[in-house]
Design an enzyme around this catalytic site. Structure first.
Site, short mmCIF file in Angstrom:
data_model
loop_
_atom_site.label_atom_id
_atom_site.label_comp_id
_atom_site.label_asym_id
_atom_site.label_seq_id
_atom_site.Cartn_x
_atom_site.Cartn_y
_atom_site.Cartn_z
N LYS A 139 45.15 34.72 27.30
CA LYS A 139 44.66 33.68 28.20
C LYS A 139 43.54 34.30 29.04
O LYS A 139 43.79 35.08 29.95
CB LYS A 139 45.81 33.19 29.08
CG LYS A 139 45.42 32.51 30.40
CD LYS A 139 44.69 31.20 30.25
CE LYS A 139 44.31 30.65 31.62
NZ LYS A 139 42.93 30.99 32.04
N GLY A 191 43.78 41.11 37.45
CA GLY A 191 43.31 40.01 38.28
C GLY A 191 43.70 40.24 39.73
O GLY A 191 43.80 41.38 40.18
N SER A 192 43.98 39.15 40.42
CA SER A 192 44.20 39.24 41.87
C SER A 192 45.63 39.69 42.19
O SER A 192 46.54 39.56 41.37
CB SER A 192 43.93 37.88 42.50
OG SER A 192 44.80 36.92 41.94
N VAL A 209 48.34 36.62 42.15
CA VAL A 209 48.79 36.19 40.82
C VAL A 209 49.57 37.33 40.15
O VAL A 209 50.60 37.10 39.51
CB VAL A 209 47.59 35.74 39.94
CG1 VAL A 209 48.05 35.43 38.53
CG2 VAL A 209 46.91 34.52 40.56
N GLU A 232 46.82 45.39 36.75
CA GLU A 232 45.67 46.02 37.38
C GLU A 232 45.13 45.00 38.37
O GLU A 232 44.60 43.97 37.97
CB GLU A 232 44.58 46.36 36.35
CG GLU A 232 45.00 47.36 35.28
CD GLU A 232 45.27 48.75 35.80
OE1 GLU A 232 45.01 49.03 36.99
OE2 GLU A 232 45.77 49.57 35.02
N CYS A 243 36.62 45.69 40.42
CA CYS A 243 37.82 46.11 41.14
C CYS A 243 37.62 47.50 41.72
O CYS A 243 38.24 47.85 42.72
CB CYS A 243 39.01 46.09 40.21
SG CYS A 243 38.68 46.94 38.66
N GLU A 292 39.93 43.07 50.41
CA GLU A 292 38.92 43.09 49.35
C GLU A 292 38.07 41.82 49.41
O GLU A 292 38.59 40.71 49.37
CB GLU A 292 39.62 43.16 47.99
CG GLU A 292 38.64 43.23 46.82
CD GLU A 292 39.34 43.25 45.47
OE1 GLU A 292 40.18 42.37 45.22
OE2 GLU A 292 39.06 44.15 44.67
P1 NAP Z 1 42.94 35.74 39.24
O1 NAP Z 1 42.72 34.48 39.94
O2 NAP Z 1 44.18 36.48 39.53
O3 NAP Z 1 42.85 35.38 37.67
C1 NAP Z 1 43.06 36.32 36.66
C2 NAP Z 1 43.61 35.61 35.43
O4 NAP Z 1 44.90 35.05 35.71
C3 NAP Z 1 42.76 34.44 34.96
O5 NAP Z 1 42.82 34.37 33.57
C4 NAP Z 1 43.47 33.26 35.56
O6 NAP Z 1 43.19 32.04 34.92
C5 NAP Z 1 44.91 33.67 35.38
N1 NAP Z 1 45.86 33.00 36.26
C6 NAP Z 1 45.61 32.32 37.41
N2 NAP Z 1 46.76 31.87 37.94
C7 NAP Z 1 47.75 32.27 37.12
C8 NAP Z 1 49.17 32.13 37.13
N3 NAP Z 1 49.80 31.48 38.12
N4 NAP Z 1 49.89 32.69 36.13
C9 NAP Z 1 49.28 33.37 35.14
N5 NAP Z 1 47.94 33.52 35.08
C10 NAP Z 1 47.18 32.99 36.05
O7 NAP Z 1 41.77 36.78 39.45
P2 NAP Z 1 40.21 36.49 39.34
O8 NAP Z 1 39.86 35.72 40.55
O9 NAP Z 1 39.86 35.92 38.04
O10 NAP Z 1 39.64 37.98 39.31
C11 NAP Z 1 39.29 38.71 40.46
C12 NAP Z 1 40.37 39.71 40.85
O11 NAP Z 1 40.66 40.59 39.78
C13 NAP Z 1 39.96 40.61 41.99
O12 NAP Z 1 40.99 40.66 42.95
C14 NAP Z 1 39.78 41.99 41.36
O13 NAP Z 1 39.95 43.07 42.20
C15 NAP Z 1 40.75 41.94 40.26
N6 NAP Z 1 40.38 42.88 39.21
C16 NAP Z 1 41.10 44.03 39.07
C17 NAP Z 1 40.76 44.97 38.11
C18 NAP Z 1 41.55 46.23 37.95
O14 NAP Z 1 41.47 46.85 36.91
N7 NAP Z 1 42.33 46.64 38.90
C19 NAP Z 1 39.69 44.72 37.26
C20 NAP Z 1 38.97 43.55 37.42
C21 NAP Z 1 39.33 42.63 38.40
P3 NAP Z 1 42.07 31.05 35.56
O15 NAP Z 1 40.79 31.76 35.51
O16 NAP Z 1 42.12 29.89 34.63
O17 NAP Z 1 42.52 30.73 36.95
#
Ligand code: NAP
Ligand code: MG
Length: 485
Positions: free
Chosen positions: A178, A230-231, A234, A252, A286, A382
């Site tokens: 996904k 991701g965040s 989530v 991550e 990130c 962040e």
């Molecule tokens: P996000 O909102 O957490 O989304 C990540 C993924 O999860 C997307 O595919 C999203 O789908 C999906 N998702 C959303 N709600 C969900 C749920 N309830 N259950 C399961 N999946 C769900 O994060 P983002 O805004 O896309 O990305 C930014 C964040 O990622 C930042 O906080 C950043 O620091 C972090 N990040 C971390 C790393 C690392 O390696 N540590 C690397 C890159 C990014 P949708 O897009 O359809 O909502």
């Protein structure tokens, strides 16, 4: 020039499906609001369930194919990532906004990751132990984890999925992927590529649509493990759901990464790394540098040079030549960064640089540098954009304490040539990735990657030969021959 808009589709059990129980959505180009990239269907929990079913059905024969057969397919995928690097890069830049050079880098590293994981699967993953019984040996073998859910963010829409998909496939797992809603068509291009390389039907399934579809995969009892980037919010939700049903989870999450600059630092290096680390990929990494810690009298000269560095950045359409920094991914992302900057100013942050080349547009945001202290929200939370803060401390102890004074622990860097401080950095910085005289960003695909504290929790490391820890189960077999009759 007219271009046929690429259409999105789910890939389930080898069939492309445009089933759209949730309607149809448009993938936008953040640099060109008038040029939508294409349409894609929104699935629902039924779509997710179908994809899980397809993965369950396909997994056994993928396992039985063996590492050699799987590796041959993965090597073809590596070739295709190289061959299609420009095409993938263009799609990534159109959907995510980063520069073509940055996008191309992702595609090339995706090829390298497939090649590396395919090769790695051919090296021994078994261990042999003696036993107290004559003639007996103990062997550990690695079985595939099974059916895995992969949920990925938009900020590295090619490479982060590949970090997970390549080892998952190499070790015999079937995948339900996904991707993020901001970058669906980049995901379609990757799924198509893997099909062209020969990944069999059902071994890689792609589902497009809202986060709740990821939630459906995560909650599905048939899914043995979930790897998520991701965040924090989530990620915690996913952790709770998966661990409650005894599944395996890899996370991550966010970061708040410090860069310490000591008085003896090579300032050319430090300034380039801090500006690139903070503002590269429009700060949407990130591992981006969120706090630049200046130790002692170097502060003023460092700030002057960082200001020049931020002002010299060229912001614009990621497809245009000479552009170093693209737009933010969406108007919503821009609103979040803009609010955080306003809050920082209201809390007393001193603005020392605002890039002047930034075009108008719903997603463009000027790289911004603050000077401030720990009382600012922006130096703790962040903010996913091209914003960083220089913080002054007087002593080495204060520098290390401030670097570690965060709920996150993804990456950290230090600029010095003093062996004592370097050794201290390597042992005392609470981060999964430590750079000495290098930026907080960037890593190589054959070394372990991951964070500490709220950046990853206790999750197994990704990449390198550590990736198999998550994607396999270790079984310990005690084997002794029977007596011939
Ligand atoms: P996000 O909102 O957490 O989304 C990540 C993924 O999860 C997307 O595919 C999203 O789908 C999906 N998702 C959303 N709600 C969900 C749920 N309830 N259950 C399961 N999946 C769900 O994060 P983002 O805004 O896309 O990305 C930014 C964040 O990622 C930042 O906080 C950043 O620091 C972090 N990040 C971390 C790393 C690392 O390696 N540590 C690397 C890159 C990014 P949708 O897009 O359809 O909502
Ligand atoms: Mg989100």
């Amino acid at each position: 020039m007219t271009r046929t808009a690429p259409q999105g589709a789910h890939l389930i059990g080898g069939d492309w499906s445009t089933d759209a129980p949730g309607g149809t959505a448009v993938s936008q180009n953040p640099a060109r609001p008038d040029e939508p990239v294409g349409e894609y269907p929104l699935g629902d929990s039924g779509t997710a369930s179908d994809a899980v079913g397809a993965a369950v059905e396909a997994q056994a024969s993928w396992r039985i194919l063996g590492f050699g057969g799987r590796a041959r397919i993965m090597e073809r995928a590596a070739v295709l990532f190289d061959e299609r690097a420009d095409e993938l890069a263009l799609m990534c830049t159109m959907e995510e906004g980063k520069t073509l050079a940055e996008s191309r880098g992702e595609a090339v590293l995706a090829a390298e990751t497939f090649r590396y994981q395919a090769g790695l699967a051919k090296t021994s993953t078994e261990r042999i132990f003696p036993t107290n019984n004559p003639g007996e040996t103990i062997r550990t073998v690695r079985a595939p984890l099974g059916v895995v859910g992969i949920v990925t963010p938009w900020n590295f829409p090619i490479l982060i999925p590949v970090w997970k998909i390549a080892p998952a496939l190499a070790f015999g797992n079937a995948v339900i992927w996904k991707p993020a809603s901001n970058t669906p068509l980049t995901s379609v291009a990757i799924a198509r590529l893997l099909g062209d390389a020969g990944v069999p039907a059902g071994v890689l399934n792609l589902i497009l649509g809202p986060g709740s579809m990821g939630g459906a995969v995560v909650a599905d009892e048939r899914v043995d493990g979930v790897s998520f980037t991701g965040s924090v919010g989530v990620g915690r939700q996913i952790r709770d759901v998966v661990t409650a049903r005894n599944g395996r989870v890899q996370l991550e999450l966010g970061g708040h990464n410090p860069c310490i600059v000591f008085g003896d630092a090579d300032l050319d290096m430090a300034v380039a790394a801090a500006v690139g680390g903070a503002m590269g990929s429009t700060g949407q990494k990130c591992t981006a540098t969120r706090r630049i810690i200046a130790v002692g009298d170097i502060h003023d000269e460092l700030v002057d040079r960082l200001v020049a560095g931020v002002q010299n950045l060229v912001v614009g359409d990621g497809q245009a030549a000479g552009v170093g920094i693209g737009p933010l991914v969406s108007p919503g992302a821009r609103a979040e960064v803009s609010e955080a900057v306003a809050q920082a100013r209201s809390e007393g942050a001193e603005t020392v640089a605002v890039n002047g080349t930034t075009p108008d547009g719903p997603c463009f945001y000027p790289p911004t540098l603050f000077v401030g202290g720990t009382d600012l929200t922006i130096t703790r939370e962040e903010v996913f954009g091209p914003v960083s803060t220089v913080m002054r401390v007087d002593t080495e102890d204060e520098a290390f304490a401030l670097a570690n004074d965060t709920e996150f622990g993804l990456s950290a860097s230090v600029f010095t040539n003093d062996m004592w401080k370097i050794d201290r950095a390597v042992h005392e910085l609470q981060a999964g990735l430590i750079k000495v005289n290098g930026p907080t960003t960037g890593s190589e695909i054959h070394a372990p990657f991951g964070g500490e504290k709220n950046s990853s929790g206790h999750a197994a490391r990704e990449q390198g030969d550590t990736a198999q820890e998550f994607f396999t189960r270790t079984r310990t077999a005690y084997v002794k021959p029977g007596r011939p009759r």
